[in-house]
Design a protein around this motif. Structure first.
Motif, PDB file in Angstrom:
ATOM      1  N   UNK A  12       0.877   2.714   4.163  1.00 51.39           N
ATOM      2  CA  UNK A  12      -0.131   3.141   3.189  1.00 51.39           C
ATOM      3  C   UNK A  12      -1.438   2.388   3.407  1.00 51.39           C
ATOM      4  N   UNK A  13      -1.717   1.998   4.619  1.00 48.26           N
ATOM      5  CA  UNK A  13      -2.949   1.273   4.937  1.00 48.26           C
ATOM      6  C   UNK A  13      -2.633  -0.168   5.263  1.00 48.26           C
ATOM      7  N   UNK A  14      -2.794  -1.050   4.244  1.00 51.04           N
ATOM      8  CA  UNK A  14      -2.463  -2.463   4.458  1.00 51.04           C
ATOM      9  C   UNK A  14      -0.955  -2.688   4.360  1.00 51.04           C
ATOM     10  N   UNK A  15      -0.484  -3.841   4.822  1.00 53.67           N
ATOM     11  CA  UNK A  15       0.951  -4.166   4.783  1.00 53.67           C
ATOM     12  C   UNK A  15       1.383  -4.302   3.321  1.00 53.67           C
ATOM     13  N   UNK A  16       2.289  -3.453   2.888  1.00 55.98           N
ATOM     14  CA  UNK A  16       2.661  -3.440   1.473  1.00 55.98           C
ATOM     15  C   UNK A  16       4.151  -3.291   1.251  1.00 55.98           C
ATOM     16  N   UNK A  17       4.492  -2.922   0.008  1.00 53.63           N
ATOM     17  CA  UNK A  17       5.899  -2.856  -0.406  1.00 53.63           C
ATOM     18  C   UNK A  17       6.712  -1.921   0.499  1.00 53.63           C
ATOM     19  N   UNK A  18       6.126  -0.766   0.850  1.00 54.21           N
ATOM     20  CA  UNK A  18       6.877   0.191   1.665  1.00 54.21           C
ATOM     21  C   UNK A  18       7.196  -0.407   3.040  1.00 54.21           C
ATOM     22  N   UNK A  19       6.235  -1.132   3.591  1.00 54.24           N
ATOM     23  CA  UNK A  19       6.481  -1.767   4.899  1.00 54.24           C
ATOM     24  C   UNK A  19       7.558  -2.849   4.772  1.00 54.24           C
ATOM     25  N   UNK A  20       7.536  -3.576   3.640  1.00 58.99           N
ATOM     26  CA  UNK A  20       8.580  -4.599   3.434  1.00 58.99           C
ATOM     27  C   UNK A  20       9.954  -3.939   3.355  1.00 58.99           C
ATOM     28  N   UNK A  21      10.037  -2.805   2.639  1.00 56.52           N
ATOM     29  CA  UNK A  21      11.329  -2.128   2.500  1.00 56.52           C
ATOM     30  C   UNK A  21      11.849  -1.623   3.844  1.00 56.52           C
ATOM     31  N   UNK A  22      10.934  -1.200   4.714  1.00 59.83           N
ATOM     32  CA  UNK A  22      11.370  -0.629   6.004  1.00 59.83           C
ATOM     33  C   UNK A  22      11.375  -1.655   7.147  1.00 59.83           C
ATOM     34  N   UNK A  23      10.912  -2.870   6.905  1.00 58.79           N
ATOM     35  CA  UNK A  23      10.868  -3.861   7.992  1.00 58.79           C
ATOM     36  C   UNK A  23      12.253  -4.090   8.620  1.00 58.79           C
ATOM     37  N   UNK A  24      13.345  -4.143   7.818  1.00 61.23           N
ATOM     38  CA  UNK A  24      14.650  -4.304   8.475  1.00 61.23           C
ATOM     39  C   UNK A  24      15.047  -3.096   9.328  1.00 61.23           C
ATOM     40  N   UNK A  25      14.507  -1.913   9.010  1.00 66.43           N
ATOM     41  CA  UNK A  25      14.792  -0.746   9.868  1.00 66.43           C
ATOM     42  C   UNK A  25      14.074  -0.915  11.203  1.00 66.43           C
TER      43      UNK A  25
ATOM     44  N   UNK B  25       0.527  -4.920  -2.770  1.00 63.39           N
ATOM     45  CA  UNK B  25       1.867  -4.410  -2.429  1.00 63.39           C
ATOM     46  C   UNK B  25       1.961  -2.897  -2.620  1.00 63.39           C
ATOM     47  N   UNK B  26       1.313  -2.383  -3.680  1.00 65.85           N
ATOM     48  CA  UNK B  26       1.312  -0.928  -3.900  1.00 65.85           C
ATOM     49  C   UNK B  26      -0.086  -0.382  -3.637  1.00 65.85           C
ATOM     50  N   UNK B  27      -0.177   0.866  -3.153  1.00 70.03           N
ATOM     51  CA  UNK B  27      -1.502   1.471  -2.928  1.00 70.03           C
ATOM     52  C   UNK B  27      -2.262   1.619  -4.250  1.00 70.03           C
ATOM     53  N   UNK B  28      -3.572   1.595  -4.173  1.00 74.81           N
ATOM     54  CA  UNK B  28      -4.394   1.725  -5.388  1.00 74.81           C
ATOM     55  C   UNK B  28      -4.362   3.134  -5.943  1.00 74.81           C
ATOM     56  N   UNK B  29      -4.332   4.114  -5.074  1.00 76.41           N
ATOM     57  CA  UNK B  29      -4.342   5.512  -5.497  1.00 76.41           C
ATOM     58  C   UNK B  29      -2.983   5.890  -6.124  1.00 76.41           C
ATOM     59  N   UNK B  30      -3.045   6.541  -7.298  1.00 76.69           N
ATOM     60  CA  UNK B  30      -1.822   6.808  -8.054  1.00 76.69           C
ATOM     61  C   UNK B  30      -0.825   7.672  -7.283  1.00 76.69           C
ATOM     62  N   UNK B  31      -1.353   8.691  -6.595  1.00 74.13           N
ATOM     63  CA  UNK B  31      -0.437   9.578  -5.847  1.00 74.13           C
ATOM     64  C   UNK B  31       0.203   8.807  -4.687  1.00 74.13           C
ATOM     65  N   UNK B  32      -0.628   8.037  -3.991  1.00 77.88           N
ATOM     66  CA  UNK B  32      -0.075   7.242  -2.884  1.00 77.88           C
ATOM     67  C   UNK B  32       0.958   6.243  -3.410  1.00 77.88           C
ATOM     68  N   UNK B  33       0.651   5.682  -4.598  1.00 76.30           N
ATOM     69  CA  UNK B  33       1.584   4.698  -5.170  1.00 76.30           C
ATOM     70  C   UNK B  33       2.924   5.375  -5.473  1.00 76.30           C
ATOM     71  N   UNK B  34       2.861   6.572  -6.014  1.00 76.40           N
ATOM     72  CA  UNK B  34       4.105   7.307  -6.313  1.00 76.40           C
ATOM     73  C   UNK B  34       4.849   7.658  -5.023  1.00 76.40           C
ATOM     74  N   UNK B  35       4.103   8.014  -3.982  1.00 75.91           N
ATOM     75  CA  UNK B  35       4.743   8.326  -2.699  1.00 75.91           C
ATOM     76  C   UNK B  35       5.371   7.063  -2.094  1.00 75.91           C
ATOM     77  N   UNK B  36       4.651   5.949  -2.216  1.00 73.79           N
ATOM     78  CA  UNK B  36       5.203   4.686  -1.692  1.00 73.79           C
ATOM     79  C   UNK B  36       6.486   4.333  -2.435  1.00 73.79           C
ATOM     80  N   UNK B  37       6.472   4.556  -3.753  1.00 75.68           N
ATOM     81  CA  UNK B  37       7.700   4.270  -4.530  1.00 75.68           C
ATOM     82  C   UNK B  37       8.815   5.234  -4.120  1.00 75.68           C
ATOM     83  N   UNK B  38       8.445   6.471  -3.813  1.00 77.00           N
ATOM     84  CA  UNK B  38       9.468   7.445  -3.386  1.00 77.00           C
ATOM     85  C   UNK B  38      10.148   6.986  -2.102  1.00 77.00           C
TER      86      UNK B  38
END
Ligand SMILES: N[C@@H](CCC(=O)N[C@@H](CS)C(=O)NCC(=O)O)C(=O)O
Length: 224
Positions: free
Chosen positions: A162-175, A92-105
């Motif tokens: 962020x590559x694979x289907x993850x949390x960010x894609x879930x958050x934006x799927x309704x958009x 659900x979250x990217x493995x890379x810490x910076x990407x993970x923080x960006x995904x959370x942002x």
């Protein structure tokens, strides 16, 4: 499979209307977690008993709410975070810490923002409004979302934010759904991303089940 000893139950609203329910529902599916879903008809589509059921299940009286044993996790983003902890290999979250923080942002930006988009292009998984004129108030939100998707896809190389289907894609799927419903003119990059999200089996299942629902809330069926 769920690592929980107690089974997970996700309370959701009408799939036709409840964009906040869609997000953690997709995340639990994407993480490969087993759960039972309980659909509580919202607003005018619900009976007084449904309302009582919702109030008993969810501390806020809103969906989504995830329950196991005596515990409740409410609010879409908190449920997604919990799903990621339950299924660390679920991607659900990217493995890379910076990407993970960006995904959370960008998830936080979705969760707390884009009010004009949500107001003027209300979520409706069953309808399309061909030729809909996007109100000026919602245009900056759409521009911002297109820009942030393009930046994420450029950095990750896709196919998802962020590559694979993850949390960010879930958050934006309704958009993605809203842009489709309201026939919004988008860039080729946005269109490609929308197509990939809409092709996800869990997204297809959500839409198929939304279309099969018979409950109708008339005020959510038209624009303007
Ligand atoms: N911030 C919450 C929003 C939840 C929310 O507003 N849910 C709506 C349905 S999409 C709801 O339950 N409405 C019922 C009500 O307000 O009575 C989240 O992210 O989960």
């Amino acid at each position: 499979m769920s690592a929980m000893a107690e089974p997970l139950t996700l309370y959701i609203g009408n799939k036709a209307y409840s964009s906040w329910s869609m997000r953690p529902w997709l995340a639990l599916k994407a993480a490969g977690l087993d759960f039972t879903e309980v659909l509580v008809p919202l607003y005018e589509s619900g009976t007084p008993d449904d309302l009582a059921r919702l109030k008993a299940a969810s501390p806020t009286g809103k969906v989504p709410c995830l329950r196991f044993g005596d515990n409740a996790i409410w609010d879409s983003l908190a449920i997604i975070e919990f799903a990621a902890e339950l299924a660390p290999a679920g991607g659900l979250w990217p493995e890379n810490m910076i990407d993970r923080a960006r995904a959370r942002s960008i998830c936080a930006e979705m969760h707390s923002g884009f009010a004009p988009l949500r107001q003027h292009l209300g979520y409706n998984a069953r309808k399309t409004f061909p030729g809909f004129a996007v109100p000026d108030a919602a245009k900056p939100d759409i521009a911002r979302i297109e820009a942030l998707w393009a930046e994420c896809l450029d950095r990750s190389g896709g196919p998802f934010l962020f590559g694979g289907f993850g949390a960010a894609d879930c958050m934006y799927a309704p958009v993605v759904g809203r842009l489709l419903t309201y026939d919004v003119a988008v860039s080729a990059t946005t269109h490609g991303y929308m197509t990939r999200v809409l092709d996800q089996p869990a997204v297809q299942l959500w839409y198929a089940q939304a279309k099969a629902e018979t409950m109708v809330i008339p005020r959510l069926e038209h624009v303007g």
